[in-house]
Design a protein around this motif. Sequence first.
Motif, PDB file in Angstrom:
ATOM      1  N   ARG A   1       0.868  -1.184   0.000  1.00 37.42           N
ATOM      2  CA  ARG A   1       0.000   0.000   0.000  1.00 37.42           C
ATOM      3  C   ARG A   1       0.902   1.230   0.000  1.00 37.42           C
ATOM      4  O   ARG A   1       1.942   1.227   0.667  1.00 37.42           O
ATOM      5  CB  ARG A   1      -0.888   0.064   1.247  1.00 37.42           C
ATOM      6  N   GLU A   2       0.497   2.270  -0.741  1.00 33.87           N
ATOM      7  CA  GLU A   2       1.288   3.504  -0.760  1.00 33.87           C
ATOM      8  C   GLU A   2       0.385   4.724  -0.676  1.00 33.87           C
ATOM      9  O   GLU A   2      -0.770   4.672  -1.107  1.00 33.87           O
ATOM     10  CB  GLU A   2       2.100   3.656  -2.061  1.00 33.87           C
ATOM     11  N   HIS A   3       0.948   5.794  -0.184  1.00 32.90           N
ATOM     12  CA  HIS A   3       0.209   7.051  -0.081  1.00 32.90           C
ATOM     13  C   HIS A   3       1.228   8.182  -0.072  1.00 32.90           C
ATOM     14  O   HIS A   3       2.278   8.063   0.562  1.00 32.90           O
ATOM     15  CB  HIS A   3      -0.565   7.064   1.242  1.00 32.90           C
ATOM     16  N   LEU A   4       0.933   9.256  -0.780  1.00 31.33           N
ATOM     17  CA  LEU A   4       1.795  10.441  -0.782  1.00 31.33           C
ATOM     18  C   LEU A   4       0.964  11.563  -0.182  1.00 31.33           C
ATOM     19  O   LEU A   4      -0.145  11.821  -0.666  1.00 31.33           O
ATOM     20  CB  LEU A   4       2.170  10.757  -2.231  1.00 31.33           C
ATOM     21  N   PHE A   5       1.437  12.200   0.860  1.00 29.58           N
ATOM     22  CA  PHE A   5       0.598  13.227   1.492  1.00 29.58           C
ATOM     23  C   PHE A   5       1.452  14.290   2.160  1.00 29.58           C
ATOM     24  O   PHE A   5       2.632  14.090   2.428  1.00 29.58           O
ATOM     25  CB  PHE A   5      -0.371  12.601   2.508  1.00 29.58           C
TER      26      PHE A   5
END
Length: 317
Positions: A156-160
């Motif tokens: 899982r990945e997320h850029l924030f």
Amino acid sequence: MSAVRLPERRGPSTPDPRPAIPNGWLGIGYSQDVGQGQVVSRHILGRDLVLFRGNSGALSVADAYCPHLGAHLGGGSVVDDCLRCPYHHWHFGQDGACTQVPYSKVVPKAGLSTWLVREINGFIFVWHHAAGAPPSWEIPPHPALSDPSYGFVATREHLFRGHPQDISENGADFAHFIAIHGWDGVKLKFTPEGHSYRVGYDTEGVDTGYGEAGTVEVDSLAVGPGYTYTHYSGERDWLMISCFTPVDPGTVYLHQLYYARRGMSPQLMRSLIDAVYAEWRKDIRIWETKAYWENPAVVAGDGPIGQFRRWYRQFYV
Ligand code: FES
Ligand SMILES: [Fe+2]
């Protein structure tokens, strides 16, 4: 009704006093991102990097611009264990040293700036230290990953928008476990030790949503400024490993690997991961709009926020 749409927010007016990139081993992706003989370009830690894996399998990470006439090395190719620049075909070894200039007998001393690299638990880590100090600790391999009864399940990945300290601080923010995650009644214990901290969860009689109430055991360890794992065991046995690294000051790349004991149904695993990742999303919504107060107003019951911050401060020196 207003004819213009005013911005809802521009971020806090108090500047964040923390260094944007803490010191330590920071994850810059998954090992599988760079195949044998491949070159990968990546902007992370506020700079352009190039990752290349030699034909022997060894991985190198270097600043991306060639010391000759400045070409971006991402368009280069791997020759044996060397990286060949796309512009004039200078070759650089895994330590960054120039090994060959095809049209000159003299090999210049100029080389690539390389980073110390580790590949552990499926992630690529580089050592970042603002003052150039060498590594003083390591990320430990997780025993489940060398146990053939566990297997890879998902990423899982997320850029924030955010700062890695706020993500790490989550483990010491006991009150949010109730308000955000609904884990009312879980007894938490925060134990910092050297470059790690452990959070002990006593889930007896509490429905965590990850298994029958009271049967879930949770082992959670943070190592350094941007790495944690949580191992859920009991009736279901699975592991979530997370890295969170600044891409640029104020932007975080969260990337995770999930492993589980073989034999668990893929459908069940998917629903567990969806459930746990939904909880991450709730945190992310808060992190990406929050301010950072050096001296927050805290009360008994908030959890060991001050103790956590004293622990995290080691990654700024
Ligand atoms: S710019 Fe890289 S070899 Fe010339
Ligand atoms: Fe949380």
